[in-house]
Design a protein around this motif. Structure first.
Motif, short mmCIF file in Angstrom:
data_model
loop_
_atom_site.label_atom_id
_atom_site.label_comp_id
_atom_site.label_asym_id
_atom_site.label_seq_id
_atom_site.Cartn_x
_atom_site.Cartn_y
_atom_site.Cartn_z
N GLY A 1 -38.35 37.67 -9.84
CA GLY A 1 -37.16 36.83 -9.80
C GLY A 1 -36.20 37.14 -8.67
O GLY A 1 -35.06 36.72 -8.71
N LYS A 2 -36.66 37.88 -7.66
CA LYS A 2 -35.80 38.25 -6.54
C LYS A 2 -36.28 37.56 -5.27
O LYS A 2 -37.48 37.36 -5.10
CB LYS A 2 -35.81 39.77 -6.32
CG LYS A 2 -35.28 40.56 -7.49
CD LYS A 2 -35.42 42.04 -7.23
CE LYS A 2 -34.93 42.84 -8.43
NZ LYS A 2 -35.21 44.27 -8.27
N PRO A 3 -35.36 37.22 -4.36
CA PRO A 3 -35.80 36.68 -3.08
C PRO A 3 -36.52 37.77 -2.29
O PRO A 3 -36.03 38.89 -2.20
CB PRO A 3 -34.49 36.31 -2.37
CG PRO A 3 -33.43 36.39 -3.38
CD PRO A 3 -33.92 37.25 -4.49
N SER A 4 -37.68 37.45 -1.77
CA SER A 4 -38.43 38.45 -1.03
C SER A 4 -39.33 37.79 0.00
O SER A 4 -39.63 36.59 -0.09
CB SER A 4 -39.27 39.31 -1.97
OG SER A 4 -40.21 38.52 -2.65
N ARG A 5 -39.76 38.59 0.95
CA ARG A 5 -40.70 38.11 1.95
C ARG A 5 -42.08 37.99 1.32
O ARG A 5 -42.38 38.65 0.34
CB ARG A 5 -40.75 39.06 3.14
CG ARG A 5 -39.47 39.08 3.92
CD ARG A 5 -39.60 39.98 5.11
NE ARG A 5 -38.39 39.91 5.90
CZ ARG A 5 -38.31 40.28 7.15
NH1 ARG A 5 -39.38 40.78 7.75
NH2 ARG A 5 -37.18 40.19 7.81
N MET A 6 -42.90 37.15 1.94
CA MET A 6 -44.24 36.92 1.43
C MET A 6 -45.27 37.49 2.39
O MET A 6 -45.15 37.34 3.60
CB MET A 6 -44.50 35.42 1.28
CG MET A 6 -43.65 34.74 0.25
SD MET A 6 -44.04 35.32 -1.38
CE MET A 6 -42.42 35.83 -1.90
N GLY A 7 -46.24 38.17 1.82
CA GLY A 7 -47.39 38.63 2.59
C GLY A 7 -48.60 37.82 2.15
O GLY A 7 -48.51 36.99 1.25
N HIS A 8 -49.73 38.06 2.76
CA HIS A 8 -50.96 37.35 2.40
C HIS A 8 -52.05 38.35 2.09
O HIS A 8 -52.10 39.43 2.67
CB HIS A 8 -51.39 36.42 3.53
CG HIS A 8 -50.43 35.32 3.79
ND1 HIS A 8 -50.34 34.20 3.00
CD2 HIS A 8 -49.46 35.18 4.72
CE1 HIS A 8 -49.39 33.41 3.46
NE2 HIS A 8 -48.82 33.99 4.50
N ASP A 9 -52.93 37.97 1.16
CA ASP A 9 -54.04 38.82 0.76
C ASP A 9 -55.20 37.93 0.35
O ASP A 9 -55.01 36.73 0.09
CB ASP A 9 -53.59 39.72 -0.40
CG ASP A 9 -54.50 40.93 -0.58
OD1 ASP A 9 -55.38 41.15 0.27
OD2 ASP A 9 -54.33 41.65 -1.58
N ILE A 10 -56.36 38.49 0.26
CA ILE A 10 -57.54 37.76 -0.20
C ILE A 10 -57.82 38.19 -1.63
O ILE A 10 -57.95 39.39 -1.91
CB ILE A 10 -58.77 38.06 0.69
CG1 ILE A 10 -58.46 37.82 2.17
CG2 ILE A 10 -59.96 37.25 0.25
CD1 ILE A 10 -58.15 36.39 2.53
N VAL B 1 -33.97 30.40 -2.26
CA VAL B 1 -32.54 30.63 -2.12
C VAL B 1 -32.18 30.38 -0.66
O VAL B 1 -32.95 30.72 0.25
CB VAL B 1 -32.14 32.06 -2.57
CG1 VAL B 1 -32.77 33.11 -1.71
CG2 VAL B 1 -30.64 32.22 -2.59
N VAL B 2 -31.01 29.74 -0.44
CA VAL B 2 -30.56 29.42 0.91
C VAL B 2 -29.87 30.64 1.51
O VAL B 2 -29.01 31.24 0.89
CB VAL B 2 -29.61 28.21 0.90
CG1 VAL B 2 -29.13 27.88 2.30
CG2 VAL B 2 -30.29 27.00 0.28
N LEU B 3 -30.26 31.02 2.74
CA LEU B 3 -29.75 32.22 3.39
C LEU B 3 -28.54 31.97 4.27
O LEU B 3 -27.73 32.88 4.48
CB LEU B 3 -30.85 32.86 4.24
CG LEU B 3 -32.11 33.30 3.50
CD1 LEU B 3 -33.13 33.83 4.48
CD2 LEU B 3 -31.79 34.34 2.46
N SER B 4 -28.40 30.78 4.82
CA SER B 4 -27.28 30.52 5.72
C SER B 4 -26.86 29.06 5.65
O SER B 4 -27.58 28.22 5.13
CB SER B 4 -27.66 30.88 7.16
OG SER B 4 -28.71 30.05 7.59
N GLY B 5 -25.68 28.80 6.18
CA GLY B 5 -25.15 27.44 6.20
C GLY B 5 -24.12 27.23 5.11
O GLY B 5 -23.72 28.16 4.41
N LYS B 6 -23.70 25.97 4.95
CA LYS B 6 -22.64 25.67 4.00
C LYS B 6 -23.06 25.88 2.55
O LYS B 6 -22.21 26.05 1.68
CB LYS B 6 -22.14 24.24 4.19
CG LYS B 6 -23.15 23.17 3.83
CD LYS B 6 -22.58 21.79 3.95
CE LYS B 6 -23.60 20.75 3.48
NZ LYS B 6 -23.05 19.42 3.47
N ASP B 7 -24.36 25.90 2.28
CA ASP B 7 -24.86 26.08 0.92
C ASP B 7 -25.46 27.47 0.72
O ASP B 7 -26.32 27.67 -0.14
CB ASP B 7 -25.91 25.02 0.60
CG ASP B 7 -25.31 23.63 0.53
OD1 ASP B 7 -24.24 23.49 -0.08
OD2 ASP B 7 -25.90 22.69 1.10
#
Length: 105
Positions: free
Chosen positions: A79-88, A13-19
């Motif tokens: 189905g929600k925009p969210s931050r991504m973390g990393h795991d092994i 999903v686009v967070l800023s700008g014209k779109d």
């Protein structure tokens, strides 16, 4: 080579700008430039000369690159925009983790 939080094929999903607010799939990720091309977002018109692919030439509409910091990945599970973390994971591979629901992908 620079790292990016989005990959080709991610739904974002686009967070800023014209779109702002538009959703789309990442078509191209350019880590060296820190930019992505998202399907249906940042449409620009470009004048083209006649060539083998486009016999007539003229004005075409295409997606322009936008900064990767202006998009957020949509979790495939919740189905929600969210931050991504990393795991092994169990096989020792690095996987991305949704910060909202904890899903690994």
């Amino acid at each position: 080579m620079a790292k990016m939080h989005v990959k080709k094929g991610d739904k974002v999903v686009v967070l800023s700008g014209k779109d702002k607010g538009k959703e789309g799939t990442v078509l191209v990720a350019k880590p060296s430039e820190g930019k992505v091309i998202v399907e249906g977002v940042a449409i620009v018109k470009k004048a083209t000369r006649p060539n083998a692919q486009n016999q007539q030439g003229g004005i075409i509409e295409m997606e322009a690159a936008i900064d990767a910091s202006n998009v957020m990945v949509i979790c495939p599970k919740c189905g929600k925009p969210s931050r991504m973390g990393h795991d092994i994971d169990d096989n020792g591979k690095k996987v991305r983790v949704c910060k909202k629901c904890g899903a690994k992908f």
